[in-house]
Write an enzyme that holds these catalytic residues in place. Structure first.
Site, PDB file in Angstrom:
ATOM      1  N   GLU A   1       0.467  -1.920   5.478  1.00 16.63           N
ATOM      2  CA  GLU A   1       0.195  -1.212   6.732  1.00 16.63           C
ATOM      3  C   GLU A   1       0.189   0.306   6.488  1.00 16.63           C
ATOM      4  OE1 GLU A   1       3.490  -1.062   9.366  1.00 16.63           O
ATOM      5  OE2 GLU A   1       2.481   0.612  10.322  1.00 16.63           O
TER       6      GLU A   1
ATOM      7  N   ASP B   1      -3.281   2.274   7.213  1.00 18.94           N
ATOM      8  CA  ASP B   1      -3.295   3.351   8.198  1.00 18.94           C
ATOM      9  C   ASP B   1      -4.144   4.529   7.688  1.00 18.94           C
ATOM     10  OD1 ASP B   1      -1.817   5.093  10.333  1.00 18.94           O
ATOM     11  OD2 ASP B   1      -1.329   6.065   8.438  1.00 18.94           O
TER      12      ASP B   1
ATOM     13  N   ASP C   1      -0.295  -3.083  13.567  1.00 13.51           N
ATOM     14  CA  ASP C   1       0.219  -3.110  12.195  1.00 13.51           C
ATOM     15  C   ASP C   1      -0.583  -4.070  11.318  1.00 13.51           C
ATOM     16  OD1 ASP C   1       2.225  -1.437  13.025  1.00 13.51           O
ATOM     17  OD2 ASP C   1       3.826  -2.932  12.963  1.00 13.51           O
TER      18      ASP C   1
ATOM     19  N   GLU D   1      -4.062  -2.796  10.498  1.00 13.00           N
ATOM     20  CA  GLU D   1      -4.021  -1.800   9.431  1.00 13.00           C
ATOM     21  C   GLU D   1      -3.724  -2.471   8.085  1.00 13.00           C
ATOM     22  OE1 GLU D   1      -2.656   2.188  11.887  1.00 13.00           O
ATOM     23  OE2 GLU D   1      -1.075   0.904  11.107  1.00 13.00           O
TER      24      GLU D   1
END
Lengths: 247, 247
Positions: free
Chosen positions: B57, B61, B130, B133
């Site tokens: 994650e 991101d 989450d 990502e």
């Protein structure tokens, strides 16, 4: 980014060439590098049409964040997400990126207005951080969004410094986060920040912020609200520690 | 990310295959996709060693942030940095990415503990964001940090939706920023946020935050401090507008 800087590239030929040598990358489109070092204040003053760095900075910010994430994951294969995030935000910060920029003398290349220069604008942390990001945004654009190139350039110039600074604990500390963790532990509360004043001309404002939690009240001044908050938080954190609130 | 999920890939073979079909990408290392859908709570409950999504994650991101930046720059070649940044932060937000995740039914694939499931954990926005990502972090890792692959996957599945949502003004609004702009204009002050309480078990806390500026005081509740602050800001913004403070 559609208006190009072609017209002005000739005039800044030497500057561009010198900077290319420092970075270790030759631009196909020199006008991109020229834009990356051009502050908004210079656009107003200059006699030809010229593009500033702002959109390149927007892109470069994301480029650097991804490059740093990769470095961290490879360097610390057993670290948890929380630790990696803390490192990343300390590295992708105004304080730290401006330090990297200074390392390769970017401050000598920034194009700003005479007024800004007089106020030591080029040396301000936020401007240097912006230009640093914009240069990577420019490289990424120049090689048509092939991340391999800016990654290679970054790693060659800065990776060792970054890893060394992590190991030596030389990263700027995020006092707002540290303070929040500490006050939550002690009081079950987070600090509040209040803007007290912003003074000075539009291009050179000084912000004063007050940080408040329980009986602790501190102020911080800075060239941005963020900077002022960080300073107020640092003072509050020091106060908390010096008063021996370790229980 | 060094401990792999190889042991468990067989058990979740069908889930993985189905998800690969939805995304349109076949993993060389299936254990990466398995990690991307595994919530921390599942690790504790599961009988074999399994990796959760958190580091993926962290990487994803940054991957998504760069992909979005490129889309925005290409789509709005004449936009200024401020506008691009506003779009980017609205898109790379819990509220919006979880919406994209729901679009392709990611909620059906998340591995969480029975306790979390009971509390509708899988449907919580932050968890879905989450996982979204993490899936892109997993793709990026699987193709050895070649950004072309996750970019292609993202664009094929989501680019049109994103551009459409921008054009239709369907992006979540950042009420904290909107409120701050407004209170600075009206009072020369920024709002302060105070954590009032955090209640409930560790994995399912509810935060209550108070937003305060001049005579306006509102509260917001949420599953994270960020969410609670955003809700309190939204209320304050609405109050400000309904009281006709437009002067």
């Amino acid at each position: 980014m559609e208006e190009k800087n072609y017209e002005s590239v000739g005039e800044f030929k030497d500057k561009i060439k010198q900077l290319e040598e420092i970075i270790g990358y030759t631009f196909k489109d020199k006008s991109l590098l020229l834009a990356a070092i051009t502050h908004r204040s210079f656009v107003a003053e200059y006699h030809k049409k010229i593009q500033d760095y702002e959109v390149l900075e927007f892109l470069g910010d994301a480029v650097i964040s991804l490059i740093i994430s990769e470095i961290l994951i490879k360097q610390f294969p057993y670290a948890r997400e929380g630790e990696l995030s803390q490192y990343r935000s300390a590295i992708v910060s105004e304080a730290y990126l401006s330090k990297l920029a200074r390392n390769v003398n970017f401050q000598d290349f920034v194009l700003i207005s005479k007024g800004e220069k007089y106020q030591k604008g080029a040396e301000r942390e936020s401007l240097l951080c912006d230009v640093f990001e914009a240069v990577f945004g420019a490289i990424y654009t120049d090689c048509q969004y092939n991340l391999d190139i800016p990654r290679e350039i970054f790693n060659k110039n800065f990776k060792e410094i970054v890893i060394n600074d992590i190991q030596q604990e030389n990263l700027p500390r995020d006092y707002k986060s540290l303070l929040q963790i500490e006050t939550q532990r002690l009081y079950g509360k987070i600090p509040t920040y209040k803007l007290i004043s912003s003074e000075g001309p539009e291009h050179d404002k000084t912000f004063t912020v007050e940080c408040h939690v329980e009986e602790i009240k501190t102020t911080g001044k800075g060239k941005s609200k963020k900077e002022a908050e960080a300073k107020a938080a640092k003072e509050a954190f020091k106060k908390l520690k010096s008063e021996g609130k370790q229980e």
